[in-house]
Design an enzyme around this catalytic site. Structure first.
Site, PDB file in Angstrom:
ATOM      1  N   TYR A  18      66.262  28.857  87.038  1.00 19.37           N
ATOM      2  CA  TYR A  18      65.814  27.459  86.857  1.00 19.37           C
ATOM      3  C   TYR A  18      65.477  27.205  85.388  1.00 19.37           C
ATOM      4  O   TYR A  18      65.969  26.246  84.776  1.00 19.37           O
ATOM      5  CB  TYR A  18      64.596  27.219  87.741  1.00 19.37           C
ATOM      6  CG  TYR A  18      63.931  25.865  87.598  1.00 19.37           C
ATOM      7  CD1 TYR A  18      64.545  24.709  88.077  1.00 19.37           C
ATOM      8  CD2 TYR A  18      62.670  25.743  87.008  1.00 19.37           C
ATOM      9  CE1 TYR A  18      63.917  23.477  87.969  1.00 19.37           C
ATOM     10  CE2 TYR A  18      62.031  24.517  86.905  1.00 19.37           C
ATOM     11  CZ  TYR A  18      62.660  23.380  87.380  1.00 19.37           C
ATOM     12  OH  TYR A  18      62.037  22.161  87.276  1.00 19.37           O
TER      13      TYR A  18
ATOM     14  N   LYS B 199      67.316  24.720  82.720  1.00 18.89           N
ATOM     15  CA  LYS B 199      66.603  23.592  82.100  1.00 18.89           C
ATOM     16  C   LYS B 199      66.591  23.726  80.578  1.00 18.89           C
ATOM     17  O   LYS B 199      66.602  22.725  79.858  1.00 18.89           O
ATOM     18  CB  LYS B 199      65.180  23.501  82.658  1.00 18.89           C
ATOM     19  CG  LYS B 199      65.109  23.027  84.118  1.00 18.89           C
ATOM     20  CD  LYS B 199      65.508  21.564  84.265  1.00 18.89           C
ATOM     21  CE  LYS B 199      65.142  21.012  85.636  1.00 18.89           C
ATOM     22  NZ  LYS B 199      65.414  19.575  85.782  1.00 18.89           N
TER      23      LYS B 199
END
Ligand SMILES: NC(=O)c1ccc[n+]([C@@H]2O[C@H](COP(=O)([O-])OP(=O)(O)OC[C@H]3O[C@@H](n4cnc5c(N)ncnc54)[C@H](OP(=O)(O)O)[C@@H]3O)[C@@H](O)[C@H]2O)c1
Length: 259
Positions: free
Chosen positions: A154, A158
């Protein structure tokens, strides 16, 4: 000096807008006068959100091949323009250590969190913004610039979205501004596994003494979309209640289950 957050006459696409931060953003843009087009996977929820907001909606995953163009086409067909794009939909699975990362989950993180925002920008650019201008806000995360146990896929995706934001800002100016907003811990479904077990501890460690609400993030997005931010592009706005300051001062980390 003039200052305006008004968006009357503009049209906006917000992905992942049936709950949490995306719904709050769509509501803030609609309240400021924009016509809004929302999307998410659950069709009933899309209908409910669209009805609540007086918006139009499209059910589907941003990762589906035809979804980005179908969504921007819907906005152009319904409203005749597409001035604002908010890339909010994302996935955050329990990834575990990166060294053992499941290739499918890794790919999914990058497809939804990085590739889909790019494809939506491409559709918005070619369909409207190249000729008429516009503004894009990518919802990133305060954690994109830090390592964290169990959230490597994640966080890496990002971090790529942060870079994508700056790259696109460089490529698409002067007509199109591209910025990101990086929330800290916000009270939504996606982050329930963090705040539900630990909210009092987490909140008491933050300079501003509480975790975020979706509206905290929505106000920042609204400002970046407005003409008040007309000389801002390629920026990342931290909306984190001071989480980053606490990190810098104490090197604290959230204690994530399963990490
Ligand atoms: N909450 C936090 O603490 C926090 C912190 C930092 C950053 N963020 C970022 O903030 C953004 C919003 O997160 P949130 O916390 O508001 O999440 P949330 O409450 O789980 O809401 C996610 C929304 O996105 C939709 N969605 C999920 N996957 C999708 C897909 N593949 N295609 C289209 N729509 C999809 C969901 O509806 P369906 O399930 O029906 O698709 C829902 O409307 C994300 O980019 C997240 O990374 C959140």
């Amino acid at each position: 000096m003039t200052s305006s957050y008004g968006l009357r006459g503009r049209a906006a696409v917000v992905t992942g807008a049936t709950r949490g931060i995306g719904l709050a953003v769509a509501r803030a843009l609609a309240d400021a006068g924009a016509q809004v087009c929302v999307s998410a996977r659950n069709a009933d929820e899309v209908r409910r959100a669209a009805a609540e907001l007086g918006a139009v909606g499209l059910a589907g995953s941003v990762a589906d091949d035809g979804h980005p163009s179908a969504l921007t086409d819907l906005c152009l067909r319904e409203f005749g323009r597409l001035d604002i794009l908010v890339n909010n939909a994302a996935t955050n699975q329990p990834y575990g250590p990166l060294v053992d990362a499941d290739p499918d989950l890794w790919r999914e993180a990058f497809t939804i969190n990085v590739e889909a925002p790019l494809r939506l920008v491409q559709c918005a650019w070619h369909g409207w913004m190249r000729e008429h201008g516009g503004t894009v806000v990518n919802i990133c995360t305060e954690g994109a610039t830090h390592v964290g146990p169990g959230v490597g896929a994640y966080g890496t995706s990002k971090a790529a979205l942060l870079h994508l934001t700056q790259q696109l800002a460089g490529e698409l100016g002067p007509g199109v501004r591209v910025n990101s907003v990086s929330p800290g811990l916000v009270r939504t479904e996606m982050a329930r596994f963090v705040w539900e077990p630990g909210e009092p501890d987490i909140a008491s460690g933050l300079p501003l003494g509480r975790i975020g609400e979706p509206e905290d993030v929505a106000r920042a997005v609204l400002w970046l979309c407005s003409d008040s931010a007309e000389w801002i592009t390629g920026a990342d706005l931290l909306v984190d209640g001071g989480t980053n300051v606490r990190r810098a001062n104490t090197r604290d980390r959230y204690h994530l289950p399963g990490a």
